[in-house]
Design an enzyme around this catalytic site. Sequence first.
Site, PDB file in Angstrom:
ATOM      1  N   GLU A  33       0.824  -1.093   0.094  1.00 47.36           N
ATOM      2  CA  GLU A  33      -0.090  -0.026  -0.108  1.00 47.36           C
ATOM      3  C   GLU A  33       0.951   1.107   0.027  1.00 47.36           C
ATOM      4  O   GLU A  33       1.841   1.256   0.944  1.00 47.36           O
ATOM      5  CB  GLU A  33      -1.077  -0.193   1.126  1.00 47.36           C
ATOM      6  N   THR A  35       2.831   2.167  -2.202  1.00 46.16           N
ATOM      7  CA  THR A  35       4.073   1.903  -2.880  1.00 46.16           C
ATOM      8  C   THR A  35       4.312   2.117  -4.173  1.00 46.16           C
ATOM      9  O   THR A  35       5.359   2.230  -4.878  1.00 46.16           O
ATOM     10  CB  THR A  35       4.336   0.434  -2.614  1.00 46.16           C
ATOM     11  N   ALA A 125     -16.584   3.042  -1.213  1.00 47.18           N
ATOM     12  CA  ALA A 125     -15.909   1.994  -0.539  1.00 47.18           C
ATOM     13  C   ALA A 125     -14.298   2.068  -0.704  1.00 47.18           C
ATOM     14  O   ALA A 125     -13.640   1.242   0.128  1.00 47.18           O
ATOM     15  CB  ALA A 125     -16.643   0.696  -0.639  1.00 47.18           C
ATOM     16  N   SER A 128     -12.170   1.217  -5.888  1.00 46.37           N
ATOM     17  CA  SER A 128     -11.813   1.721  -7.196  1.00 46.37           C
ATOM     18  C   SER A 128     -13.147   2.036  -8.211  1.00 46.37           C
ATOM     19  O   SER A 128     -12.880   1.488  -9.253  1.00 46.37           O
ATOM     20  CB  SER A 128     -10.788   1.091  -7.764  1.00 46.37           C
ATOM     21  N   SER A 130     -13.973   4.738  -9.346  1.00 42.70           N
ATOM     22  CA  SER A 130     -13.628   5.436 -10.538  1.00 42.70           C
ATOM     23  C   SER A 130     -12.606   4.929 -11.400  1.00 42.70           C
ATOM     24  O   SER A 130     -12.805   4.943 -12.767  1.00 42.70           O
ATOM     25  CB  SER A 130     -13.012   6.799  -9.879  1.00 42.70           C
ATOM     26  N   ASP A 174      -4.539   0.919  -9.424  1.00 46.13           N
ATOM     27  CA  ASP A 174      -5.818   0.525  -9.410  1.00 46.13           C
ATOM     28  C   ASP A 174      -6.292   0.235 -10.881  1.00 46.13           C
ATOM     29  O   ASP A 174      -6.969  -0.585 -11.378  1.00 46.13           O
ATOM     30  CB  ASP A 174      -6.818   1.652  -8.939  1.00 46.13           C
TER      31      ASP A 174
HETATM   32  C1  GLA Z   1      -5.231   4.583  -4.430  1.00 43.27           C
HETATM   33  C2  GLA Z   1      -4.233   5.074  -5.499  1.00 43.27           C
HETATM   34  C3  GLA Z   1      -3.578   3.899  -5.778  1.00 43.27           C
HETATM   35  C4  GLA Z   1      -2.642   3.644  -4.778  1.00 43.27           C
HETATM   36  C5  GLA Z   1      -3.225   3.402  -3.475  1.00 43.27           C
HETATM   37  C6  GLA Z   1      -2.416   3.289  -2.384  1.00 43.27           C
HETATM   38  O1  GLA Z   1      -5.916   3.341  -4.433  1.00 43.27           O
HETATM   39  O2  GLA Z   1      -5.074   5.227  -6.421  1.00 43.27           O
HETATM   40  O3  GLA Z   1      -2.525   4.026  -7.187  1.00 43.27           O
HETATM   41  O4  GLA Z   1      -1.416   4.527  -4.543  1.00 43.27           O
HETATM   42  O5  GLA Z   1      -4.310   4.378  -3.151  1.00 43.27           O
HETATM   43  O6  GLA Z   1      -1.812   1.962  -2.249  1.00 43.27           O
END
Ligand code: GLA
Length: 392
Positions: A33, A35, A125, A128, A130, A174
């Site tokens: 996370e 990273t 939530a 992702s 988006s 994501d």
């Molecule tokens: C969001 C971002 C990702 C990532 C995470 C954290 O989901 O869109 O690119 O940086 O946070 O790991």
Amino acid sequence: MYKQLTEDFHQLYQTNEPVRVFFAPGRVNLIGEHTDYNGGHVFPCALTVGTYAIVRQRTDRQVRMYSKNFEDIGVIHFHLDDITYDKKHDWANYPKGVIRIMQQRNLNIEYGFDVLFFGNIPNGAGLSSSASIELATAVLANELGQLNVSMIELVKISQQAENEFIGVSCGIMDQFAIGMGQKDQAVLLNSDTLSYTYSPVKLQNEALIITNTNKRRGLADSKYNERRQQCEQALAELQTVVNITSLGDLTVEQFEQHKDAIKDDVRRKRAEHAVYENHRTQEAVTKLKQGDIAAFGKLMNDSHKSLRDLYEVTGKELDALVEAAWAVEGVIGSRMTGAGFGGCTITIVEKDKVEPFKAQVGKQYEDATGLKADFYEVEIGDGARELVLNHS
Ligand code: GLA
């Protein structure tokens, strides 16, 4: 699912013409996370919930978009030759951004289209939604326009739309997980080189559970951009003493040796998280491949502690959920997932302890925060694609 949506489409746009149906999943990150924008590794997977897009190509250059998740906003109209960010267009700025970036890359989208979107990813939530609508748009525009763009390019286009059109400096995780995900596999991605390998997530006696804090992710975007800047500054300080291009280049030993070059405690903590989390992620995948779920779970717990104490992106709700989970018998590992500041946790729990887990964590969470948690069992699905319909 798509039969009802096709009927909705026909009714909304007053037509009986055939449609095409596209789907892009949501994602959950198992470990790794904060990273991805630090040149490190991530280990996410695609879900079976996501965004459906029902589409019909037009013969002119108009676009009409509607989302069943935002019915009050109604149908949004725009022209392919005039795509700009418009606050009033709300959610539709994500698909608009993708089309705009495709145009900037000289991909010729000749005809407009009518589209109806529907997403079954739980609202807000942090799974992702988006990036999911971005990839659904990229894939449908690619297929309708017969552009022959590869999935990895569609992933990059979608990330660029989020960075430049929406203004969130997210990494690539994501969009990558959503574009490239495969059923029953998580993907270990090196965000520096974009090399990746799939690993089956075949848990025999355990379940993977997402728990939703149901806390709105308030200041998440500005805090996210702030963390990113702190890491960039820490990198610049380290570069005065060691030859690296990202924090992901450092071993743990190198970091310990050179960390004093970072002149501020907060920035040092941020960088420490990025470096250790990158190594933790690679180690976790090795453990999973060896079938050592207990070790994988322990690394998930360590990831959470680092996000809580060093990166400071958890907050009361995520901590309450994770700390309650750690106390439940049969929990192998639990951590926040995604950007943080609300959103969801991911937990590995023995199959026969799932019900007591939900009851105990649900109650303790409500007592601590006044909020009700939601629990979903993870099903790992395929990445963004066209769905083949039975034309009857
Ligand atoms: C969001 C971002 C990702 C990532 C995470 C954290 O989901 O869109 O690119 O940086 O946070 O790991």
